[in-house]
Design an enzyme around this catalytic site. Structure first.
Site, PDB file in Angstrom:
ATOM      1  N   ASP A  74       2.834  -1.094   5.484  1.00 27.43           N
ATOM      2  CA  ASP A  74       2.773  -1.522   5.585  1.00 27.43           C
ATOM      3  C   ASP A  74       3.589  -1.000   3.603  1.00 27.43           C
ATOM      4  O   ASP A  74       2.185  -0.932   3.032  1.00 27.43           O
ATOM      5  CB  ASP A  74       3.503  -3.030   4.985  1.00 27.43           C
ATOM      6  N   GLU A 136      -0.794  -5.887   5.215  1.00 29.15           N
ATOM      7  CA  GLU A 136      -2.195  -5.301   4.940  1.00 29.15           C
ATOM      8  C   GLU A 136      -1.603  -6.403   3.660  1.00 29.15           C
ATOM      9  O   GLU A 136      -2.581  -6.967   2.510  1.00 29.15           O
ATOM     10  CB  GLU A 136      -2.417  -4.368   4.468  1.00 29.15           C
TER      11      GLU A 136
END
Ligand SMILES: [Zn+2]
Length: 385
Positions: A74, A136
């Site tokens: 991400d 994350e």
């Protein structure tokens, strides 16, 4: 020089919009399919609504254990930022790959994937694992599922290399990031009748004062950990909301705060001190109204990370990157979670954090070439360290 094939792969990943708020399945399926064509199966672990997944794969099945190459899929968003290039264009200009995620941290993932065949062909006595996570950037949430899956499956990797942008210098420590929300419930009243009220803002302020006192205590008294920009733990309040009118004693207030703890500090004790202060304030509030008090929510708890110059994985990263030294980083990563799962870990990846999360994020092609050499060196390694 980075190989054209690896650069093209990095561009392909950058072009996929995997802002944390979105699904990352396009990228995960792309990696899964690429590995499948090499005969490598992937383990996917999903979030609750199955819109995001982690991918874990072992290259060198049958070898006793392996080295994890870890990256998050991400990215942070770019709303409101002034970009001169399209964040999803993956433009290559002036010796740089531009785009969101180019440094943080799709290039590392692409370079790992570009070397998958080399890892399969490797004569190393250890396997290589890919561990690519979701979410994350919003609190290291995805990787917890991945680590739990490894534990449940009895997979015990030897070591972990996290490719966050360190300029290819092995990093062996970072602080933790612990964020909480505190909701204060008071009792409203006309502001001429304060004795019949519990002022939520004022009670919040008392707790915020405590947090400020703690922060000053860290600065004054905490043993220093040299190498960090700020060599002691910090605490701060980032958001505050409360009140509806000048003449209404506020019933509700809410604030968010964080601790950034040194690896040598006790962050649980920090949060406990805040909870204790809240519990100490509540009897006075509840004498006025019984349903008043404090409620806490955890936003994220990203543990600090403390590796070692003596860990074989640190020496391996030094050898493969050609760096003799090590560094500390100011940002949180998944490293503490892998380390706490018993896996020796180091952080080392291409690009620089100064360009991450910024407009016109980029990683230099020179950094990508260094990371490619790192991957090739890993495939050619006969031992860890
Ligand atoms: Zn990152």
């Amino acid at each position: 020089m980075i190989s054209p094939q690896a650069l093209a792969l990095a561009q392909e990943l950058v072009r996929m919009n995997t802002v944390s708020a979105n699904s990352n399945l396009e990228l995960i399926h792309f990696v899964r399919d690429a590995l499948r064509t090499l005969g490598v199966a992937s383990r996917l672990t999903f979030n609750a609504d199955k819109t995001k997944a982690n991918l874990f794969a072992t290259l060198g099945e049958g070898k006793p254990a392996g080295v994890i190459l870890s990256g998050h899929t991400d990215t942070v968003p770019w709303d409101g930022q002034d970009w001169t290039v399209d964040p999803l264009s993956a433009a290559v200009q002036d010796g740089r790959l531009y785009g969101r995620g180019s440094a943080d941290m799709k290039s590392f993932i692409a370079l790992a994937l570009a070397n998958a065949q080399a890892f399969l062909d490797s004569a190393a006595p250890f396997a290589i694992h890919f561990a690519f996570s979701y979410d994350e950037e919003v609190g290291c949430f995805g990787v917890r599922e991945l680590i739990a899956d490894l534990r449940d499956a009895g997979i015990r990797p030897l070591a972990c290399i996290i490719g966050e942008p360190t300029g290819m210098v092995p990093a062996i420590a970072h602080k933790g990031v612990y964020r909480y929300k505190c909701c204060v419930r008071g009792k409203e009243a006309h502001s001429s009748l304060t004795p019949q009220s519990v002022n939520a803002i004022e009670m919040a302020a008392r707790l915020i004062g405590k947090i400020r006192d703690m922060a000053e205590g860290f600065e004054d008294n905490e043993p220093r950990y040299e190498g960090f920009d700020v060599p002691f733990s910090t605490a701060s309040v980032g958001q505050f909301h409360g009140g509806i009118a000048d003449n209404v004693v506020p019933r509700d207030a809410e604030f968010r705060y964080e601790f950034r703890d040194l690896p040598t500090a006790d962050v649980r004790a920090m949060q406990q001190a805040v909870l204790d202060q809240a519990r100490a304030l509540e009897p006075g509030m509840q004498r006025v109204a019984s349903d008043t008090g404090f409620r806490f929510e955890t936003i994220c708890e990203i543990p600090s990370f403390l590796g070692s110059v003596d860990d074989p994985v640190t020496r391996l990263a030094q050898r493969l990157s050609g760096e003799k030294g090590t560094t500390l980083v100011a940002f949180g990563t998944e490293a503490g979670l892998f380390k706490n799962a018993g896996i020796p870990t180091v952080v080392c990846g291409p690009g620089h954090i100064a360009q991450a999360h910024q407009p016109d994020e980029y990683a230099s092609l020179d950094q990508l070439a260094r990371c490619e050499a790192f991957m090739r060196g890993l495939a050619a390694s006969r031992s860890i360290a």
